[in-house]
Structures are given as C-alpha cells and as structure tokens.
Scaffold this active site. Structure first.
Site, PDB file in Angstrom:
ATOM      1  N   ASN A   7      35.218  33.085  29.692  1.00  0.00           N
ATOM      2  CA  ASN A   7      35.341  34.387  30.451  1.00  0.00           C
ATOM      3  C   ASN A   7      36.963  34.963  30.010  1.00  0.00           C
ATOM      4  O   ASN A   7      38.081  34.101  30.629  1.00  0.00           O
ATOM      5  CB  ASN A   7      35.128  34.131  31.821  1.00  0.00           C
ATOM      6  CG  ASN A   7      35.609  35.704  32.569  1.00  0.00           C
ATOM      7  OD1 ASN A   7      36.005  36.789  31.977  1.00  0.00           O
ATOM      8  ND2 ASN A   7      35.251  35.426  33.930  1.00  0.00           N
ATOM      9  N   ARG A  91      31.337  36.551  28.887  1.00  0.00           N
ATOM     10  CA  ARG A  91      31.372  37.467  29.891  1.00  0.00           C
ATOM     11  C   ARG A  91      31.932  38.646  29.314  1.00  0.00           C
ATOM     12  O   ARG A  91      32.923  38.709  28.832  1.00  0.00           O
ATOM     13  CB  ARG A  91      31.853  37.141  31.144  1.00  0.00           C
ATOM     14  CG  ARG A  91      32.166  38.224  32.005  1.00  0.00           C
ATOM     15  CD  ARG A  91      32.859  37.786  33.347  1.00  0.00           C
ATOM     16  NE  ARG A  91      32.929  38.753  34.317  1.00  0.00           N
ATOM     17  CZ  ARG A  91      33.902  39.267  35.197  1.00  0.00           C
ATOM     18  NH1 ARG A  91      34.995  38.582  35.142  1.00  0.00           N
ATOM     19  NH2 ARG A  91      33.574  39.972  35.934  1.00  0.00           N
ATOM     20  N   HIS A 208      29.197  41.159  47.775  1.00  0.00           N
ATOM     21  CA  HIS A 208      30.076  40.380  47.093  1.00  0.00           C
ATOM     22  C   HIS A 208      31.710  40.855  47.394  1.00  0.00           C
ATOM     23  O   HIS A 208      32.253  41.770  46.871  1.00  0.00           O
ATOM     24  CB  HIS A 208      29.942  40.566  45.330  1.00  0.00           C
ATOM     25  CG  HIS A 208      30.835  39.853  44.712  1.00  0.00           C
ATOM     26  ND1 HIS A 208      30.495  38.926  43.729  1.00  0.00           N
ATOM     27  CD2 HIS A 208      32.199  39.940  44.237  1.00  0.00           C
ATOM     28  CE1 HIS A 208      31.523  38.301  42.927  1.00  0.00           C
ATOM     29  NE2 HIS A 208      32.421  39.061  43.339  1.00  0.00           N
ATOM     30  N   ARG A 241      42.725  47.973  45.347  1.00  0.00           N
ATOM     31  CA  ARG A 241      41.859  49.118  45.314  1.00  0.00           C
ATOM     32  C   ARG A 241      41.554  49.872  46.353  1.00  0.00           C
ATOM     33  O   ARG A 241      41.075  49.195  47.258  1.00  0.00           O
ATOM     34  CB  ARG A 241      40.670  48.864  44.299  1.00  0.00           C
ATOM     35  CG  ARG A 241      40.867  48.081  42.755  1.00  0.00           C
ATOM     36  CD  ARG A 241      39.864  48.303  42.152  1.00  0.00           C
ATOM     37  NE  ARG A 241      39.965  47.112  41.030  1.00  0.00           N
ATOM     38  CZ  ARG A 241      39.082  45.930  40.895  1.00  0.00           C
ATOM     39  NH1 ARG A 241      37.992  46.002  41.516  1.00  0.00           N
ATOM     40  NH2 ARG A 241      39.391  45.050  39.803  1.00  0.00           N
ATOM     41  N   LEU A 284      43.376  38.390  51.450  1.00  0.00           N
ATOM     42  CA  LEU A 284      42.749  38.495  53.183  1.00  0.00           C
ATOM     43  C   LEU A 284      43.031  37.715  54.081  1.00  0.00           C
ATOM     44  O   LEU A 284      43.328  37.899  55.182  1.00  0.00           O
ATOM     45  CB  LEU A 284      41.295  38.649  52.944  1.00  0.00           C
ATOM     46  CG  LEU A 284      40.652  39.789  54.143  1.00  0.00           C
ATOM     47  CD1 LEU A 284      41.100  41.214  53.451  1.00  0.00           C
ATOM     48  CD2 LEU A 284      39.101  39.854  53.967  1.00  0.00           C
ATOM     49  N   GLU A 384      28.259  32.860  38.785  1.00  0.00           N
ATOM     50  CA  GLU A 384      28.156  33.593  37.488  1.00  0.00           C
ATOM     51  C   GLU A 384      28.104  32.893  36.148  1.00  0.00           C
ATOM     52  O   GLU A 384      27.228  33.067  35.318  1.00  0.00           O
ATOM     53  CB  GLU A 384      29.343  34.635  37.392  1.00  0.00           C
ATOM     54  CG  GLU A 384      29.410  35.746  38.684  1.00  0.00           C
ATOM     55  CD  GLU A 384      30.536  36.240  38.947  1.00  0.00           C
ATOM     56  OE1 GLU A 384      31.110  35.539  39.495  1.00  0.00           O
ATOM     57  OE2 GLU A 384      30.719  37.493  38.682  1.00  0.00           O
TER      58      GLU A 384
HETATM   59  P1  ADP Z   1      38.402  37.591  42.446  1.00  0.00           P
HETATM   60  O1  ADP Z   1      37.199  36.575  41.795  1.00  0.00           O
HETATM   61  O2  ADP Z   1      37.598  38.954  42.952  1.00  0.00           O
HETATM   62  O3  ADP Z   1      39.667  37.500  42.209  1.00  0.00           O
HETATM   63  P2  ADP Z   1      37.460  35.500  44.829  1.00  0.00           P
HETATM   64  O4  ADP Z   1      36.142  35.703  44.828  1.00  0.00           O
HETATM   65  O5  ADP Z   1      38.152  34.449  44.289  1.00  0.00           O
HETATM   66  O6  ADP Z   1      38.187  36.903  44.132  1.00  0.00           O
HETATM   67  O7  ADP Z   1      37.902  35.798  46.396  1.00  0.00           O
HETATM   68  C1  ADP Z   1      39.177  35.863  46.555  1.00  0.00           C
HETATM   69  C2  ADP Z   1      39.700  36.417  47.884  1.00  0.00           C
HETATM   70  O8  ADP Z   1      38.769  35.469  48.816  1.00  0.00           O
HETATM   71  C3  ADP Z   1      41.016  36.330  48.423  1.00  0.00           C
HETATM   72  O9  ADP Z   1      41.327  37.697  49.176  1.00  0.00           O
HETATM   73  C4  ADP Z   1      41.223  35.392  49.603  1.00  0.00           C
HETATM   74  O10 ADP Z   1      42.021  35.722  50.463  1.00  0.00           O
HETATM   75  C5  ADP Z   1      39.694  35.519  50.106  1.00  0.00           C
HETATM   76  N1  ADP Z   1      39.364  34.299  50.735  1.00  0.00           N
HETATM   77  C6  ADP Z   1      39.493  32.815  50.308  1.00  0.00           C
HETATM   78  N2  ADP Z   1      39.017  32.149  51.412  1.00  0.00           N
HETATM   79  C7  ADP Z   1      39.152  32.784  52.650  1.00  0.00           C
HETATM   80  C8  ADP Z   1      38.996  32.616  54.171  1.00  0.00           C
HETATM   81  N3  ADP Z   1      38.632  31.450  54.366  1.00  0.00           N
HETATM   82  N4  ADP Z   1      38.893  33.762  54.726  1.00  0.00           N
HETATM   83  C9  ADP Z   1      39.066  34.942  54.462  1.00  0.00           C
HETATM   84  N5  ADP Z   1      39.284  35.311  53.096  1.00  0.00           N
HETATM   85  C10 ADP Z   1      39.304  34.178  52.161  1.00  0.00           C
END
Ligand code: ADP
Length: 399
Positions: A7, A91, A208, A241, A284, A384
């Site tokens: 990826n 990917r 997702h 976003r 988050l 994925e």
């Molecule tokens: P991407 O692949 O789109 O970068 P991920 O699927 O890895 O993202 O998700 C990242 C997000 O998951 C971050 O915003 C992080 O804060 C959130 N996250 C991880 N653990 C928790 C949790 N326990 N509670 C809330 N959000 C979480």
C-alpha cells in the site's frame, strides 16, 4: 504461495507478507517519510521483535528495495529468497468506472490508473509509483491491482449521479464513486456469515469510521449507496474533512478568505472536520477527552459527528427498506464504544437497540445489540490486506 501486499502512499509504503496456505501474516511493516529526510522502516516479523531501520531513501524504488532486503534478512526476515513470493497485490485508490474487480496489472491497467490522476491526485500517483517500483524489482511475478472504488461499482445511476448538467458525468466522469470499498466488502461478508444468511439476501449498513470515514448500504450483495462521492471529501464528518456541506459555502469562503481552488481544496480536506470544529485535534480520542473535561467546542463537534452518522443510518434504512445489521469498523468503529453508544442512542424506532454492557469491547468481532433489537449491531475489525491478498492469490493462480 506467499503474497506480498503493498500500500504505497505519497511518502509511505505499508506492506504485509501472507502465507496463503493458511492466510497467516508472516511479517508486516511500514516505511515512513520516503523522499523526506528521516526515513524509517518499522518491520514486524511474526513471533519476533520489531526491527526499526533508519536510512534516508530518495524514492519508492529505494524504499521497496529496502523492504525486500528486510524480508530476506536471515535474522529478522520471513522468507529465504524473493523467489518465494508468488505474486504482489497493490492497493489502488481509484479505478474510475473501468474496474469493478481486481485485475492483473498490464499496460492498459496502468493507463487507467494514470487517467484517474486527475480525479485522485493525492492517491493514484503514489499507488502507481509503488506498482512500478515493485515491477522493476520483481519483474517475473504477477502484480495485481485492488481498487478502493471497485466494490461500489455495483451502484445504480439513481444513486451515483449528481443533479448537475449531464455533461459533467459524460465528459468529465463527475459521479459518486465511493471509497474504502475493500473494507466495506470485507466486513459486509463477515456480517452475512455472522447473520447466518446468504450474502445475496442481506441488507447491511457498514460504518467505516476511521480518520477518513464512510458508510455503505448493501442489499442483495450490491452496494445501493455510499457516503463518499466523487472524492473522499463527501459524507460523514471526518478527522480533517468537512463531509457534506452546502456547495455554495465553497464559493463564499473562497471569496472571503481569498483562496484559489487548491487552497480551498486544502481548507475543506485538511483544516475542517473534527479538527476545524473542535480546535482540539483530528484524533477522536483527544476530542472525547477534551469533551469530558468540559470543552464545549469539543462537545458540540461530537454532536455534529454523531448526528451526521445517524442521518445516514436513517437515509440508508429508507433506501434498503429495512436492515439486518449495522457493522462498525476501522479505528473509531472498532474501538470507540462510547461513540457507538451515542450513534445508536434513540434509534429504537428504527429497530436499533444497543446493549451498553456487551458494547464495552474494543477490536473484537462481536454482536453488541440488545436481545430484543430488530437490527443486529456488529463490531467487525476490518482486514483490507487480507482481501487484497486473496484477490491477488486467486488471480495469480489463474494465470
Ligand atoms: P485511518 O486508517 O483512516 O487513518 P484508523 O482506522 O486507523 O484511521 O482510525 C484512526 C482513528 O481511530 C483516530 O481518529 C483515533 O482517534 C480513533 N480511535 C482509536 N482508538 C479509539 C478509541 N478507543 N475511541 C475512539 N476513537 C479511537
């Protein structure tokens, strides 16, 4: 057969090696800051300690060279020689309208990926760089492209067309494509297995929720609708976003803030969403923490986030005429149980009732709905890379 999954992003390369005899992961890793001073490679071989290598690398070809060296390293590698790798799966974010399935890469496939540079300027160029770097280093194995958009190509015009002059679609291919398709595909298939029903007879809503976030409504094995659109900017409120907004806001703020198109693109993609609203972070977890210590902007940002997701659940239940299950996945969906609880709050009219005790889980495949909930609520960690490895293996076998 062993399959390498790649990826490639603009300055990173993620990889995993699968042994397809049992679909086990032999090693995975990440090369970060490719082409930027301070390149690092983090390599995690199964059952061994993580290895970190720091070595500045000018481009993706040098990055991939280092990955291949690491994979055959006698101490922390996972294969004896590169000959063990039977195929490479890549990917690719955008396949346009051309690809509804994964394909073996040839000159035509590369042309289509290149033709999509215009509509996926951040993703497709590095994806193609990754393919070309790997092809140069492994010219004798099949390379397979797995597209984020492919699964959503089952959408009908009624859901993929925007109400614009028709030439915007015909001439410029402006339409809803949808992204995260590999993830929606994986979790919706797992959900059908958990429901104990044939996939082709299920009504599924997948959420997702990661840094980027999208939802999909799936009926009888086909995507009915999905929240990301022409680009990944549309739909839910994301880390940085905006998601859905009145398009007139774009022209208004371009004038007020004296932004050109590129600056506006940056404003809505990189400075908006939860980061812009809360002023705290795009992560988050940070926003949840700030909200619980009384930060009002963080609190209202979360309300906006939850409301948007709830709105899409209602929209999709209407479009599906019912729903067997909701599926939560990705970073927030898998781990944020408080977020899941808030999203499912007051949806009992729609047959959605979460069990707060069962819901207190992170990263596990589990049904967190109350016994009497009409709609099941699944948490399913996405995978994925496994979908990419399976498609790659199946296409390579058939070569
Ligand atoms: P991407 O692949 O789109 O970068 P991920 O699927 O890895 O993202 O998700 C990242 C997000 O998951 C971050 O915003 C992080 O804060 C959130 N996250 C991880 N653990 C928790 C949790 N326990 N509670 C809330 N959000 C979480």
């Amino acid at each position: 057969m062993k399959v390498l999954v790649v990826n490639a992003g603009s300055s990173s390369i993620k990889y995993q090696v699968f042994d397809m005899t049992d679909e086990s992961v032999l090693a995975k890793g990440l090369v970060d800051r490719v082409g930027i001073p301070g390149t690092t490679l983090e390599h995690k071989p199964a059952g061994k300690d993580e290895v970190v290598i720091k070595k500045d690398l000018p481009d993706h070809t040098e990055g991939m060279k280092l990955v291949l060296e690491v994979l055959v390293n006698p101490e922390y590698g996972c294969i004896k020689s590169m000959d063990e790798i039977g195929a490479v799966g890549h990917r690719v974010v955008h396949g346009g309208e051309e690809f509804a399935k994964s394909v073996v890469v040839d000159d035509y496939v590369k042309k289509v990926i290149r033709d999509c540079f215009d509509i996926a300027p951040l993703h497709n160029p590095p994806n193609l760089m990754g393919i070309e770097a790997c092809q140069a280093l492994m010219p004798n194995v099949p390379h397979v492209a797995v597209f984020d958009t492919a699964f959503h190509q089952t959408m009908e015009p009624a859901n993929f067309l925007y109400a614009l002059p028709y030439e915007a679609y015909e001439k410029y291919k402006v339409r809803r494509y949808g992204f995260h398709g590999t993830s929606h595909f994986y979790v919706s298939h797992r959900a059908a297995e958990m429901l104990g029903k044939p996939y082709e007879q299920c009504k599924i809503i997948t959420l997702h929720l990661g840094n980027g976030a999208s939802m999909a409504a799936i009926k009888d094995g086909k995507v009915v609708d999905t929240s990301m659109g022409f680009t990944p900017l549309e739909g839910l409120v994301m880390g940085t976003r905006s998601g859905d907004i009145d398009p007139a806001i774009v022209f208004f703020l371009m004038e007020k803030l004296n932004m050109n198109a590129q600056e506006a693109n940056n404003y809505f993609n990189k400075k908006s969403g939860m980061l812009g609203l809360s002023g705290v972070s795009n992560d988050l977890r940070d926003i949840l923490e700030a909200a619980s210590s009384g930060n009002e902007r963080a609190q209202v940002a979360l309300e906006v986030y939850y409301n948007r997701v709830k709105g899409y659940i209602g929209n999709y239940i209407a479009k599906l005429n019912g729903c067997d299950c909701l599926v939560f996945t990705a970073g927030v969906g898998e781990n944020g149980y408080d977020v899941r609880e808030k999203i499912c709050e007051n949806l009992d009219y729609l047959g959605i009732k979460l069990d707060p005790e069962k819901n207190k889980v992170r990263g596990k495949e589990v049904d967190v709905a109350a016994e009497d909930s009409k709609v099941r609520i699944f948490v399913i960690p996405t995978n994925e890379e496994l979908v990419i490895a399976r498609d790659t293996y199946n296409l390579a076998k058939a070569q």
